[in-house]
Design a protein around this motif. Sequence first.
Motif, mmCIF file in Angstrom:
data_model
loop_
_atom_site.group_PDB
_atom_site.id
_atom_site.type_symbol
_atom_site.label_atom_id
_atom_site.label_comp_id
_atom_site.label_asym_id
_atom_site.label_seq_id
_atom_site.Cartn_x
_atom_site.Cartn_y
_atom_site.Cartn_z
ATOM 1 N N ARG A 118 11.341 -13.061 -9.072
ATOM 2 C CA ARG A 118 11.172 -13.996 -10.295
ATOM 3 C C ARG A 118 11.850 -13.072 -11.443
ATOM 4 O O ARG A 118 12.589 -13.845 -12.478
ATOM 5 N N TYR A 119 11.390 -11.816 -11.563
ATOM 6 C CA TYR A 119 11.896 -11.155 -12.775
ATOM 7 C C TYR A 119 13.191 -10.349 -12.409
ATOM 8 O O TYR A 119 13.300 -9.366 -13.680
ATOM 9 N N ASN A 120 13.448 -10.202 -11.321
ATOM 10 C CA ASN A 120 14.620 -9.451 -11.134
ATOM 11 C C ASN A 120 14.189 -7.787 -11.229
ATOM 12 O O ASN A 120 14.922 -7.178 -11.936
ATOM 13 N N LEU A 121 13.171 -7.302 -10.479
ATOM 14 C CA LEU A 121 12.584 -6.101 -10.778
ATOM 15 C C LEU A 121 12.750 -5.088 -9.494
ATOM 16 O O LEU A 121 12.591 -5.722 -8.479
ATOM 17 N N PRO A 122 12.988 -4.049 -9.692
ATOM 18 C CA PRO A 122 12.799 -3.213 -8.487
ATOM 19 C C PRO A 122 11.558 -2.918 -8.045
ATOM 20 O O PRO A 122 10.517 -3.287 -8.786
ATOM 21 N N ILE A 123 11.216 -2.913 -6.691
ATOM 22 C CA ILE A 123 9.953 -2.906 -6.086
ATOM 23 C C ILE A 123 9.992 -1.419 -5.049
ATOM 24 O O ILE A 123 10.562 -1.076 -4.505
ATOM 25 N N VAL A 124 8.632 -0.738 -5.649
ATOM 26 C CA VAL A 124 8.508 0.429 -4.811
ATOM 27 C C VAL A 124 7.447 0.224 -3.937
ATOM 28 O O VAL A 124 6.111 0.339 -4.347
ATOM 29 N N PRO A 125 7.837 0.380 -2.771
ATOM 30 C CA PRO A 125 6.542 0.212 -1.716
ATOM 31 C C PRO A 125 5.974 1.691 -1.442
ATOM 32 O O PRO A 125 6.538 2.701 -1.446
ATOM 33 N N ILE A 126 4.745 1.870 -1.552
ATOM 34 C CA ILE A 126 3.736 3.020 -1.714
ATOM 35 C C ILE A 126 2.804 3.227 -0.526
ATOM 36 O O ILE A 126 2.384 2.272 -0.131
ATOM 37 N N ASN A 127 2.720 4.353 0.049
ATOM 38 C CA ASN A 127 1.683 4.970 0.877
ATOM 39 C C ASN A 127 0.318 4.949 0.183
ATOM 40 O O ASN A 127 0.270 5.881 -0.458
ATOM 41 N N HIS A 128 -0.329 4.376 0.705
ATOM 42 C CA HIS A 128 -1.933 4.470 -0.062
ATOM 43 C C HIS A 128 -2.364 6.009 0.051
ATOM 44 O O HIS A 128 -3.148 6.142 -0.963
ATOM 45 N N ILE A 129 -2.175 6.567 1.266
ATOM 46 C CA ILE A 129 -2.939 7.970 1.224
ATOM 47 C C ILE A 129 -2.030 8.829 0.103
ATOM 48 O O ILE A 129 -2.434 9.557 -0.316
ATOM 49 N N GLU A 130 -0.686 8.505 0.189
ATOM 50 C CA GLU A 130 0.107 9.338 -0.833
ATOM 51 C C GLU A 130 -0.304 8.859 -2.566
ATOM 52 O O GLU A 130 -0.554 9.761 -3.026
ATOM 53 N N GLY A 131 -0.841 7.834 -2.472
ATOM 54 C CA GLY A 131 -1.270 7.318 -3.781
ATOM 55 C C GLY A 131 -2.588 8.095 -4.093
ATOM 56 O O GLY A 131 -2.734 8.901 -5.100
ATOM 57 N N HIS A 132 -3.609 8.324 -3.052
ATOM 58 C CA HIS A 132 -4.765 9.154 -3.340
ATOM 59 C C HIS A 132 -4.489 10.619 -3.438
ATOM 60 O O HIS A 132 -4.909 11.137 -4.312
ATOM 61 N N LEU A 133 -3.252 11.054 -2.648
ATOM 62 C CA LEU A 133 -2.883 12.469 -2.781
ATOM 63 C C LEU A 133 -2.577 12.872 -4.185
ATOM 64 O O LEU A 133 -2.738 13.996 -4.387
ATOM 65 N N TYR A 134 -1.878 12.053 -4.963
ATOM 66 C CA TYR A 134 -1.441 12.298 -6.106
ATOM 67 C C TYR A 134 -2.353 11.935 -7.341
ATOM 68 O O TYR A 134 -2.013 12.105 -8.516
ATOM 69 N N SER A 135 -3.755 11.376 -6.983
ATOM 70 C CA SER A 135 -4.522 10.858 -8.057
ATOM 71 C C SER A 135 -4.993 12.025 -8.872
ATOM 72 O O SER A 135 -5.426 11.852 -10.027
ATOM 73 N N GLY A 136 -4.759 13.301 -8.483
ATOM 74 C CA GLY A 136 -5.397 14.276 -9.303
ATOM 75 C C GLY A 136 -4.447 14.578 -10.399
ATOM 76 O O GLY A 136 -4.808 14.990 -11.531
#
Length: 339
Positions: A99-117
């Motif tokens: 709808r808004y012609n945006l890029p979309i970045v699929p993320i691995n959930h564990i990598e999300g946690h990995l960089y939460s620090g």
Amino acid sequence: MKILAIESSCDDTSAAVLDEGQVKSNIISSQYFHKKYGGIIPELASRAHLKAIAMTVRGALEEADTKLEQIDAVGVTANPGLIGSLIVGSNFAKGLAIRYNLPIVPINHIEGHLYSGCLQDASLPFPFVCLVVSGGHTSVFLVHSYTDYEVVGSTRDDAAGEAFDKIAKLLGMPYPGGPVIDKAAKGGNPKAYDFPRPMIADKHFDFSFSGLKTSVRYYLHKNFPEGVPENKLSDVAASAQAAIVDVLVKKTVAAARQFNVKNIVIAGGVSANSQLRRDMENEAAKFNIASTAPEMQYCMDNAAMIGYLAERKLEAGPISDYFNLMYTVNPSAIRAARK
Ligand code: KG4
Ligand code: ZN
């Protein structure tokens, strides 16, 4: 850059808005109704995500005082997780991207946690050792950069959060068991019962928690066949928690020492555990190592950590890589492969 992030891999519907790495909002809508079933029912989880997602995204945008027209990209959890739950978040994100012609970045959930620090403390230097410890995962990572990390140890059976949940169930406590055991343990004696600490002295950084759960079961069966008396509950909770935390702390600090790393991060749902946070800091300090534990909203499943990593990936570019709406969600990319 303004990012809208969506996380729906398990039983939390979450949306966040980030602006140049700063979290402007991070709304988490948790599905408490699973409590009455003693665990997550996947089909009910995905239906609940469907009901909550639009409202959660709207809430995140409103709290950040941001309109969809101002968003530059969407980040969304694509793996691992419950397939139905992942599909809801991912399809919602794809709809917005179209709808808004945006890029979309699929993320691995564990990598999300990995960089939460790093989300918690942007000045956290690489390399660091990260213990990702949740209901589905228990792994130690050596993290070199946003794009380069290796798994140096993993559980060979149950995840630590799973051990908390299963031991709580044996004690007649509600799901999820981790927070309940954490609370009960506060009034208990962690040395009351000597539960096993599997592989604590081994040179590798793997874990095993299924034996602990079995040992607690046998212990309860033998000593309290009629059920654990109220006045013993906190001692059992404290002793079981101490067994889990001791192994997590010893192995993670040993990994940091072996790889000569001066920073440890703990991440994932179990990193909310008060004893783990305290003991990791104290044990690491003995070797002049700093320990970072994200604040509670970034320990549990949350979209802010997904948006943070999406932004790092977009910065690394090229942005043209992120206009692929044909990617599929993947429930089983659970354990990042060893290098
Ligand atoms: O990261 P998370 O929210 O979801 C998964 O990706 O699994 O982690 C959930 C896990 C559950 O097993 C829950 O019992 C555990 O985190 N947990 C805790 C605490 N808070 C949540 N475990 C120990 N102590 C806590 N305070
Ligand atoms: Zn998680």
